[in-house]
Design an enzyme around this catalytic site. Sequence first.
Site, PDB file in Angstrom:
ATOM      1  N   ARG A  52     -48.588  45.007  63.524  1.00 53.71           N
ATOM      2  CA  ARG A  52     -49.458  45.151  64.686  1.00 53.71           C
ATOM      3  C   ARG A  52     -50.853  44.543  64.519  1.00 53.71           C
ATOM      4  O   ARG A  52     -51.330  43.900  65.455  1.00 53.71           O
ATOM      5  CB  ARG A  52     -49.568  46.630  65.107  1.00 53.71           C
ATOM      6  CG  ARG A  52     -48.219  47.233  65.531  1.00 53.71           C
ATOM      7  CD  ARG A  52     -48.348  48.617  66.146  1.00 53.71           C
ATOM      8  NE  ARG A  52     -48.978  48.564  67.440  1.00 53.71           N
ATOM      9  CZ  ARG A  52     -50.215  48.921  67.705  1.00 53.71           C
ATOM     10  NH1 ARG A  52     -50.997  49.420  66.761  1.00 53.71           N
ATOM     11  NH2 ARG A  52     -50.694  48.803  68.908  1.00 53.71           N
TER      12      ARG A  52
ATOM     13  N   TYR B  58     -50.919  41.836  67.354  1.00 57.19           N
ATOM     14  CA  TYR B  58     -51.608  42.315  68.566  1.00 57.19           C
ATOM     15  C   TYR B  58     -53.107  42.455  68.370  1.00 57.19           C
ATOM     16  O   TYR B  58     -53.778  42.960  69.267  1.00 57.19           O
ATOM     17  CB  TYR B  58     -51.111  43.708  68.967  1.00 57.19           C
ATOM     18  CG  TYR B  58     -49.650  43.861  69.266  1.00 57.19           C
ATOM     19  CD1 TYR B  58     -49.074  43.258  70.383  1.00 57.19           C
ATOM     20  CD2 TYR B  58     -48.840  44.659  68.460  1.00 57.19           C
ATOM     21  CE1 TYR B  58     -47.735  43.446  70.680  1.00 57.19           C
ATOM     22  CE2 TYR B  58     -47.501  44.850  68.752  1.00 57.19           C
ATOM     23  CZ  TYR B  58     -46.953  44.239  69.864  1.00 57.19           C
ATOM     24  OH  TYR B  58     -45.641  44.439  70.157  1.00 57.19           O
TER      25      TYR B  58
ATOM     26  N   GLU C  22     -39.941  56.667  80.385  1.00 59.96           N
ATOM     27  CA  GLU C  22     -39.475  56.032  79.143  1.00 59.96           C
ATOM     28  C   GLU C  22     -40.604  55.860  78.128  1.00 59.96           C
ATOM     29  O   GLU C  22     -40.888  54.748  77.689  1.00 59.96           O
ATOM     30  CB  GLU C  22     -38.890  54.646  79.460  1.00 59.96           C
ATOM     31  CG  GLU C  22     -37.795  54.629  80.488  1.00 59.96           C
ATOM     32  CD  GLU C  22     -37.442  53.203  80.955  1.00 59.96           C
ATOM     33  OE1 GLU C  22     -38.256  52.279  80.737  1.00 59.96           O
ATOM     34  OE2 GLU C  22     -36.365  53.041  81.538  1.00 59.96           O
TER      35      GLU C  22
ATOM     36  N   TYR D  38     -43.887  50.990  66.809  1.00 54.25           N
ATOM     37  CA  TYR D  38     -43.955  49.544  66.601  1.00 54.25           C
ATOM     38  C   TYR D  38     -44.434  49.229  65.183  1.00 54.25           C
ATOM     39  O   TYR D  38     -45.171  48.281  64.962  1.00 54.25           O
ATOM     40  CB  TYR D  38     -44.828  48.883  67.692  1.00 54.25           C
ATOM     41  CG  TYR D  38     -44.369  49.280  69.087  1.00 54.25           C
ATOM     42  CD1 TYR D  38     -43.183  48.771  69.597  1.00 54.25           C
ATOM     43  CD2 TYR D  38     -45.061  50.216  69.857  1.00 54.25           C
ATOM     44  CE1 TYR D  38     -42.709  49.165  70.848  1.00 54.25           C
ATOM     45  CE2 TYR D  38     -44.601  50.621  71.101  1.00 54.25           C
ATOM     46  CZ  TYR D  38     -43.424  50.090  71.592  1.00 54.25           C
ATOM     47  OH  TYR D  38     -42.948  50.485  72.820  1.00 54.25           O
TER      48      TYR D  38
ATOM     49  N   ARG E 144     -44.407  54.813  72.615  1.00 51.59           N
ATOM     50  CA  ARG E 144     -45.608  54.966  71.805  1.00 51.59           C
ATOM     51  C   ARG E 144     -46.176  56.383  71.874  1.00 51.59           C
ATOM     52  O   ARG E 144     -46.620  56.915  70.868  1.00 51.59           O
ATOM     53  CB  ARG E 144     -46.668  53.976  72.317  1.00 51.59           C
ATOM     54  CG  ARG E 144     -47.910  53.887  71.468  1.00 51.59           C
ATOM     55  CD  ARG E 144     -49.001  53.072  72.178  1.00 51.59           C
ATOM     56  NE  ARG E 144     -48.550  51.776  72.646  1.00 51.59           N
ATOM     57  CZ  ARG E 144     -48.519  50.684  71.905  1.00 51.59           C
ATOM     58  NH1 ARG E 144     -48.937  50.724  70.669  1.00 51.59           N
ATOM     59  NH2 ARG E 144     -48.088  49.544  72.407  1.00 51.59           N
TER      60      ARG E 144
ATOM     61  N   CYS F 168     -48.141  36.010  51.587  1.00 46.15           N
ATOM     62  CA  CYS F 168     -48.829  34.722  51.485  1.00 46.15           C
ATOM     63  C   CYS F 168     -49.112  34.137  52.863  1.00 46.15           C
ATOM     64  O   CYS F 168     -48.494  33.156  53.282  1.00 46.15           O
ATOM     65  CB  CYS F 168     -47.991  33.765  50.658  1.00 46.15           C
ATOM     66  SG  CYS F 168     -47.703  34.411  49.013  1.00 46.15           S
ATOM     67  N   GLU F 169     -49.997  34.773  53.586  1.00 42.18           N
ATOM     68  CA  GLU F 169     -50.445  34.343  54.906  1.00 42.18           C
ATOM     69  C   GLU F 169     -51.875  34.825  55.066  1.00 42.18           C
ATOM     70  O   GLU F 169     -52.168  35.983  54.751  1.00 42.18           O
ATOM     71  CB  GLU F 169     -49.626  35.015  56.026  1.00 42.18           C
ATOM     72  CG  GLU F 169     -48.179  34.634  56.116  1.00 42.18           C
ATOM     73  CD  GLU F 169     -47.943  33.280  56.774  1.00 42.18           C
ATOM     74  OE1 GLU F 169     -48.866  32.768  57.443  1.00 42.18           O
ATOM     75  OE2 GLU F 169     -46.843  32.740  56.587  1.00 42.18           O
TER      76      GLU F 169
HETATM   77  C1  LIG Z   1     -41.327  49.021  75.633  1.00 50.54           C
HETATM   78  C2  LIG Z   1     -40.776  49.702  76.809  1.00 50.54           C
HETATM   79  C3  LIG Z   1     -41.034  51.056  77.020  1.00 50.54           C
HETATM   80  C4  LIG Z   1     -41.913  51.884  76.114  1.00 50.54           C
HETATM   81  O1  LIG Z   1     -43.229  51.495  76.185  1.00 50.54           O
HETATM   82  P1  LIG Z   1     -44.373  52.400  75.478  1.00 50.54           P
HETATM   83  O2  LIG Z   1     -45.616  51.692  75.814  1.00 50.54           O
HETATM   84  O3  LIG Z   1     -44.065  52.431  74.044  1.00 50.54           O
HETATM   85  O4  LIG Z   1     -44.308  53.744  76.107  1.00 50.54           O
HETATM   86  C5  LIG Z   1     -40.442  51.664  78.108  1.00 50.54           C
HETATM   87  N1  LIG Z   1     -39.645  50.978  78.964  1.00 50.54           N
HETATM   88  C6  LIG Z   1     -39.381  49.664  78.794  1.00 50.54           C
HETATM   89  C7  LIG Z   1     -38.482  48.975  79.743  1.00 50.54           C
HETATM   90  C8  LIG Z   1     -39.937  48.991  77.719  1.00 50.54           C
HETATM   91  O5  LIG Z   1     -39.671  47.694  77.545  1.00 50.54           O
END
Ligand SMILES: *Cc1c(COP(=O)(O)O)cnc(C)c1O
Length: 421
Positions: free
Chosen positions: A314, A318, A275, A372, A278, A343-344
């Site tokens: 970000r 982060y 999955e 993101y 990024r 305004c921050e």
């Molecule tokens: C956010 C997320 C991802 C993707 O994460 P990346 O770091 O963008 O690859 C995959 N699986 C789940 C369950 C997530 O919450």
Amino acid sequence: MAPFGVRNGDLHCEGLPAETIALAVGTPTFVYSTEAIRDRYRQLTDALKDCPFRVHYSMKANGNRAIVTLLRELGSGVDVVSGGELARALRAGFRGPDIVLGGVGKTAVELREALRAGVKLINVESRAELFLLDAIAGELGVVAPVGLRVNPDVVIANAHEYIATGARGHKFGIEHGEALVVAREAIALRHVQLVALDMHVGSQLATLDPYRDGLARLMDLARQVRAAGAGLKYLDIGGGLPVVYQDGDQEPDLAGYGALVSRAIRELGVELIVEPGRFFAGVSGVLLTRVLYRKESGGKQYVIVDAGMNDLLRPSHYDAYHRIDAARPSGKRVRADVVGPVCETGDFLALDRDVDDVAPGDLVVVHGAGAYGYVMSSNYNARPRAAEVMVDGNQYAVVTRRESYDDLMRLELEDPHWRDA
Ligand SMILES: *Cc1c(COP(=O)(O)O)cnc(C)c1O
């Protein structure tokens, strides 16, 4: 050809100068490279060719319709984490079997929607969710394909605390020590079928260690769960592959990753689900923003640009680093804070950074803004959200138009209807 590079003095996205797009579409604008996404999809699928797998792009990284459609055409499925993302995925042409649903707090409504859509897999993150899903599936007269998201209890070195997700005590997943008990319960339920184990250990993982450690734990558990009677079909190892945001960041070791997971997958005889979010989107997009003002205050140089934390959260959320370049670098440099109009005090894109010595009117490119970025943008300070543009070779298209002031107010009721309780 690098998707974003300086040619003839001007930063280009594929075949087009960034300035051409900015003049036509305005700023701030996110620009994505089709070829970059294609190339990264090829790299990953190449690395996984020694085992049965399906990529399920994590659309929370960037849910832009053009991007998810491009990935669908390349053969990807999607990983969604809300009913809204499910709806967007269906709208973009994905079918149930292309979709995996995750998320720590799915509502009954979202679970019902996923079952109606016939999704491939629902990764549950607690016992309570498992029982709720069983009840809903029973009502609908279906059997829910379930994975258990296990918290593999791995600690990630050097990660920002907000992007580590797989250590003991994080809100995500079922505690490793509880997983077998919950799996046995799942096996006993009538309206769920336990078909997968799942982990997602964090994001921007700099080494393979978290995958190796997490996978070892998941494999162990898979054997026990099988022995307990589950017919496992999938191992879902989540996302987390990193991108290069700055000098010193490493490209992921895709060959090592492929070898590691292929071995495990072949040994178990299941299909791999990955999955990545990024990895596909991160460095495939930039944010174009124009310099509004320069000023000096407290002995410090400020570059004030027309993109703020509402466009790209970000840096403030982060502490993330984004490379920032003039679209037409002059060679002169300055140490400055690059800040937005919000305004921050926390509204910045870079602090105390050696950047091009830009002037008002100059175009600035914020790199690594594809993941993101737009998805986390907001209307804070009543700022319309930016436009999104796809580039393919020498062509571009606006794929999300810039919000208008009317868009900002479209949900407000002119004449609210007051009722008695
Ligand atoms: C956010 C997320 C991802 C993707 O994460 P990346 O770091 O963008 O690859 C995959 N699986 C789940 C369950 C997530 O919450």
